[in-house]
Every structure is written in structure tokens, then in C-alpha cells.
Design a protein around this motif. Sequence first.
Motif, short mmCIF file in Angstrom:
data_model
loop_
_atom_site.label_atom_id
_atom_site.label_comp_id
_atom_site.label_asym_id
_atom_site.label_seq_id
_atom_site.Cartn_x
_atom_site.Cartn_y
_atom_site.Cartn_z
N LYS A 78 109.74 48.62 11.80
CA LYS A 78 109.44 47.89 13.03
C LYS A 78 110.19 48.49 14.21
O LYS A 78 110.31 47.88 15.26
N GLU A 79 110.74 49.66 14.02
CA GLU A 79 111.44 50.34 15.12
C GLU A 79 110.42 50.70 16.20
O GLU A 79 109.27 51.03 15.89
N PRO A 80 110.86 50.64 17.46
CA PRO A 80 109.93 51.07 18.51
C PRO A 80 109.57 52.54 18.34
O PRO A 80 110.43 53.35 17.97
N ASP A 81 108.33 52.87 18.55
CA ASP A 81 107.88 54.26 18.49
C ASP A 81 108.10 54.89 17.12
O ASP A 81 108.33 56.09 16.98
N ALA A 82 108.01 54.05 16.08
CA ALA A 82 108.30 54.53 14.73
C ALA A 82 107.41 55.71 14.34
O ALA A 82 107.87 56.67 13.74
N GLU A 83 106.15 55.62 14.71
CA GLU A 83 105.24 56.66 14.25
C GLU A 83 105.62 58.04 14.77
O GLU A 83 105.66 59.01 14.01
N ASN A 84 105.93 58.12 16.06
CA ASN A 84 106.31 59.42 16.61
C ASN A 84 107.65 59.89 16.06
O ASN A 84 107.85 61.08 15.82
N ASP A 139 98.58 65.46 13.59
CA ASP A 139 99.16 66.71 13.14
C ASP A 139 100.53 66.97 13.72
O ASP A 139 100.98 66.29 14.62
N PHE A 140 101.17 67.96 13.13
CA PHE A 140 102.44 68.41 13.66
C PHE A 140 102.22 69.07 15.01
O PHE A 140 101.09 69.33 15.42
N VAL A 172 110.55 63.62 12.44
CA VAL A 172 111.44 63.81 11.30
C VAL A 172 110.73 64.57 10.18
O VAL A 172 111.28 65.49 9.56
N ALA A 173 109.47 64.21 9.93
CA ALA A 173 108.72 64.86 8.86
C ALA A 173 108.48 66.33 9.20
O ALA A 173 108.56 67.20 8.33
N GLU A 174 108.19 66.59 10.47
CA GLU A 174 107.96 67.98 10.87
C GLU A 174 109.23 68.81 10.71
O GLU A 174 109.19 69.94 10.22
N ALA A 175 110.35 68.22 11.11
CA ALA A 175 111.62 68.94 10.99
C ALA A 175 111.92 69.24 9.52
O ALA A 175 112.33 70.35 9.15
#
Lengths: 107, 330
Positions: free
Chosen positions: B38-44, B110-111, B49-52
Motif C-alpha cells: 500500500k506504499e504510494p507509487d508502489a508499482e513504479n 517494461d523496463f 527495484v526489479a530492473e536494478a
Amino acid sequence: MNAMPMSRVVFDAVVVEEDCSFTFIQLCQACHTSGAQMRSLVDEGILQPQGEGPGDWLFDGEAMRTARMALRLTRELQFGLEAAALVLDLLAQNEALRSRLRREGRL
Amino acid sequence: MDFKDYYQALGVERNATQDVIKRAYRKLARKYHPDVSKEPDAENRFKAVAEAHEALIDPERRAAYDDLARRREQAQARGQAFDPAPGWPGDYEFSGRGAEGRSAGGDDADFSDFFASLFGRAGRQAGGRGAGARPTGHGPGADHHARIDIAFEDTYRGADHTISLRHAVLDPQGHATMQQRQIEVHIPKGVRPGQHLRLAGQGEPGEGGAPAGDLYLEIAFRPHAHFRIDGADLWFDLPVSPWEAALGASVNAPTPEGEVQLSIPAGSVAGRKLRLKGRGLPGKQPGDLYAVLQIALPSADSDAARAAYTALAAAFPQHDPRRALEGRTP
């Protein structure tokens, strides 16, 4: 960037949760997953299709959302299926509580 | 193209071991995973993080990234703008072996261009993005998924919506570039948040004459100033004056389809719910609209107002709003 098409084409859409059902193969394709993985979601009780075996299975429109969420949890957070099933249950409870707060304007 | 600091995204040092990177990723992935967070802007945040992680967990990709970062720093130290050309990103080649990344449920999401430029096709395949079932050779195109935000009103009227979708396209050399396409879709009346629309044949093109995949759009609603959504039902707060609540009244109330006259029953209290059946979100089973009464007290900011409150107090000598609390004090 592609140019905009000259003629205006508006695509019709159907609401998956209300108007669609999926065969086993269709659900695998919509969720980008293998038959074996999808079967394991059924074995774990995460999905409950109608019908006797994979060839007959018919999934309701909600199954795609449930399956995709379970698969994301296993893939992106490395959860086992049992853990993913538990998290889905907890998320449903969480949503029910949040929905009460939302009704009361406290969220 | 913006340079991405992947070490900063994971909050690790440049010389972090693969184990440290993996642990940092897992912790942040749980924190920001869009399904649970439920963090703000979680998706981005999750995507970053996933891209890194995808870039750093594979030794070949990490080496290429480190090399690029070092050249960028050297250029900056000389006071030059960093220009990776000539040849970049073709400078780097990837075997795709030893890749451990298992990331981020991309589909259409996508990344960054930075990632795609640096790692190209090798990065994508090795990372297993799009997960497994991508058809090879001849076969139907893959189904695509995306999410769209629609206005609250769209579900009442049905609406045509132009959506922009970004997807990776491989050139003959195997480099991925991001392309954007726009399509117009008719939002059917009665669609609800969290539901999905299916556009037949608008996914990935099939190969060898096979049918194209479908496009699935997850529906999200932009928040509305007054109405709160709960399933198919709508809720809103309806302020009434004390005398309207006490004596009953007929008041104008907003509904998504325009104002209606609403009867406030005499003797209403704050929090009372009035239901307008079938005035919630439309659909095969339309939801209901609930007005929750709020008593709005006028302020005592004039002699006349103060006199009115005083008269009210005189009229209710027996009124004790704290009766329920009596005898409960320690």
C-alpha cells in the motif's frame, strides 16, 4: 513511434469477469504460463474450475486475475504455492476490511 | 536517455556481493510489490527495484553496467557530457548464460529504455521476462496485459478511450527498442475497478499466419471527489443541517447521473445511511448508492446565531448528550 492510423477504429471490449470463461489452454495463454504450473494452482485449491480434468476444465472470468496474482507472487517474490495461496486469502481479508473503511470515508 | 543508478535503487554499495544484492532485492520487492503493497507509487518503485536486480544479479550484465558507469564517471570528471556512442549499446555482448534474474511481471509494463538499450535482447531473454510461455517459431501471438485509468463517469455512459501502449520490438540484430502504439477502445458501460477488458486479437501478432493474441486491460478508476466505491456500491457523505435531520426534509443530493431529491426522515442522526437502490455503478446487477448523513452545525458567529443556540438550550433542559457515559468515570 507509429503514426496514428488515418481512419478511426474503436475496438469493442468485453468484461472478462462477467462475460468470459476460459478453457485450460486459454487460461494458460492469458496468464503466460505452462500447463503444469496452472495445474499446480488447481491442485493447491487457488483455482476451482468446473469439470473433471484439464481437458474439461472451465474457469470463470475471475480465474485470470486470481491466477495472475498467484503467479506474480511465486515469480516475483519467490513464494511457494502454499504461501501464495495464504497471501491471496490474507489479501482478500485485507480488502474486505479496507472496503469497510472506504465506505465510512476513513480511507 | 537517463542513466539509472541501480546500486542506489537497491540501497547497496557498488562492491556488494551477489548475496547482498539478492537480499536487498527480496526485501524491497516484498515492500513494494504492487499486489501486496500500500506504499504510494508502489508499482513504479517495484519496477525500479526489479530492473536494478535484473541488471545486477547476472554477472555479465553487472560487468557491462559497471563499465558503463565507470566511463560515465570518467567523462564527468573531465567535465564532458557522457556520450556512450559510438557503438553503444552494441559494445556489449551477452551469452545469456548464468542469468539468475527472475523478475518482474512485465508483459507490457517494461523496463526502462536504458535497460533495453544496454542489455537488449540478451537481457530480456536471459531474464525470463514475459515468463516462459512465449511462443517460439510458428504459433499464436502472446496475450498482452496493460492497465488503464478511466474517469469515474466513463462507466455510466460507456466511453471511447484512447490508450497508449508501449511494447518492446526486436530488430533483426536482436536489439529491443520500445515502440508506442495507440488504440481506441470502447469502455463498456458498467465496468468496475479491478475488472479486465478483453480486446480480441490486439495482443502480439501471430507468426506464420497464426492468430494474434488478445489484449487484456485492467481497469482502475481515478478517485472521485465525492463518491467512494465499494464493489458495485457507491457511498458519499451528505451534510444536513440539525433541523433538517430533526424535522425531516427534502434535499438535493448528487448522484453520478445528476441531482435527485432525497427525503431525510424526521429524527435522523449523524451516520444514518440512506440507500438509493440501483443508483450505484451500473451493470447487470447495478449497485446501490448510499448517502451517509453528516450533521453540519452552523457556527455561532453572530448575536442572532448565539441567541438561537441559547434558545435551543432553553428548549431542551432535559437533553443530556452524555447520558451513556454517566457512572462510567473511574
